[in-house]
Design an enzyme around this catalytic site. Structure first.
Site, PDB file in Angstrom:
ATOM      1  N   HIS A  78       0.873  -1.540  -0.285  1.00 20.02           N
ATOM      2  CA  HIS A  78      -0.130   0.192  -0.236  1.00 20.02           C
ATOM      3  C   HIS A  78       1.200   1.198  -0.090  1.00 20.02           C
ATOM      4  O   HIS A  78       2.158   1.258   0.383  1.00 20.02           O
ATOM      5  CB  HIS A  78      -1.000  -0.090   1.189  1.00 20.02           C
ATOM      6  CG  HIS A  78      -1.374   0.999   1.853  1.00 20.02           C
ATOM      7  ND1 HIS A  78      -2.678   1.411   0.691  1.00 20.02           N
ATOM      8  CD2 HIS A  78      -1.486   1.884   2.253  1.00 20.02           C
ATOM      9  CE1 HIS A  78      -3.170   2.633   0.849  1.00 20.02           C
ATOM     10  NE2 HIS A  78      -2.093   3.278   2.035  1.00 20.02           N
ATOM     11  N   CYS A 115      -4.413   1.598  -4.930  1.00 16.33           N
ATOM     12  CA  CYS A 115      -4.191   2.434  -3.915  1.00 16.33           C
ATOM     13  C   CYS A 115      -2.533   2.743  -4.711  1.00 16.33           C
ATOM     14  O   CYS A 115      -2.577   4.524  -4.532  1.00 16.33           O
ATOM     15  CB  CYS A 115      -3.992   1.677  -2.752  1.00 16.33           C
ATOM     16  SG  CYS A 115      -2.442   0.593  -2.620  1.00 16.33           S
TER      17      CYS A 115
END
Length: 245
Positions: free
Chosen positions: A100, A178
């Site tokens: 992430h 993301c």
């Protein structure tokens, strides 16, 4: 993808000025130990996509810096990368990592997650605060991307514009995750892309098409985004009328 004249001229200038050098685009899972300090990163081989994706941002994009060195008033653009859960500690040897990422600028970090509603999935946290993301995330390292002329107000306007593309209900592991957000954000801020290894999630999900359905909700909707959704739900729900005494 068709590029605007400004992007074409900028690319031609960079090609003429570029020299072979080590860009530092190495996968830390393979080539180096885990680090927590900021590392320089430079990638000049960019393709234009901002003009067609976010046409209403063009008045802001014209202010992006061309120089590698900072000028007075510029703000650093830093990519913060996180391991998702504990899997990377076991799969690092095989070169498979799931990450992430968020972009830190002007003292705030911006990231993107999925939810079932037709509004932005972009959310804000304190820089490098893995606790705000949830127990499944562990901070890995920061990568210095570049510098931007955007003011804090302009950054927030750009985040709002990007939120129209990166809506919660449009989250997709392969095409709109993301790391796709942080890539688009960094390109808009300073014409630099994120290291390729960061978005290995897209590659992994392309190999395992049903992966998104198998991942826990906390991976797609981090804790900070869940709090934002709860606040949005409370503010948008009709108030219960008060019964007259």
């Amino acid at each position: 993808m068709k590029r605007c004249d400004a992007c074409r001229i900028r690319t031609e200038r960079r090609v003429s000025e570029s020299r072979p050098r080590d860009t530092g685009d190495r996968d830390p899972l393979i080539d180096s130990p885990i680090v927590s300090q900021e590392e320089p990163y430079d990638n000049r081989n960019l393709s234009c996509g901002i003009c067609s994706m976010f046409p209403s941002c063009m008045s802001l994009l014209s202010r992006r810096p061309e120089q590698a060195a900072p000028r007075p008033g510029q703000a650093a653009v830093v990519l913060n990368v996180y391991d998702m859960y504990w899997t990377n500690w076991y799969t690092a040897g095989a070169g498979v990592g799931v990450f992430h990422s968020g972009v830190q600028v002007h003292g705030a970090e911006w990231a993107y997650g999925g939810h079932p509603y037709a509004f932005t999935g972009v959310f804000e946290i304190a820089p490098r605060d893995e606790r705000e993301l949830g127990d499944q995330f562990r901070f890995r390292q920061s990568v210095h991307i570049g510098y931007t002329d955007f003011s804090e107000e302009e950054v927030r306007r750009l985040v709002a514009e990007l939120g129209k593309q990166f809506r919660g209900d449009r989250y997709h592991l392969m095409n709109n995750n993301c790391n796709h957000f942080t890539s688009a954000f960094c390109q808009a801020l300073c014409s630099r892309d994120i290291p390729a290894w960061v978005n290995r999630l897209a590659y992994v999900s392309s190999c395992v098409p049903f992966l998104q359905r198998c991942l826990p909700k906390e991976w797609l909707t981090p804790a900070a985004l869940q709090h934002s959704l709860a606040a949005h739900s409370r503010s948008s729900s009709p108030q219960t009328p008060t019964t007259p005494q």
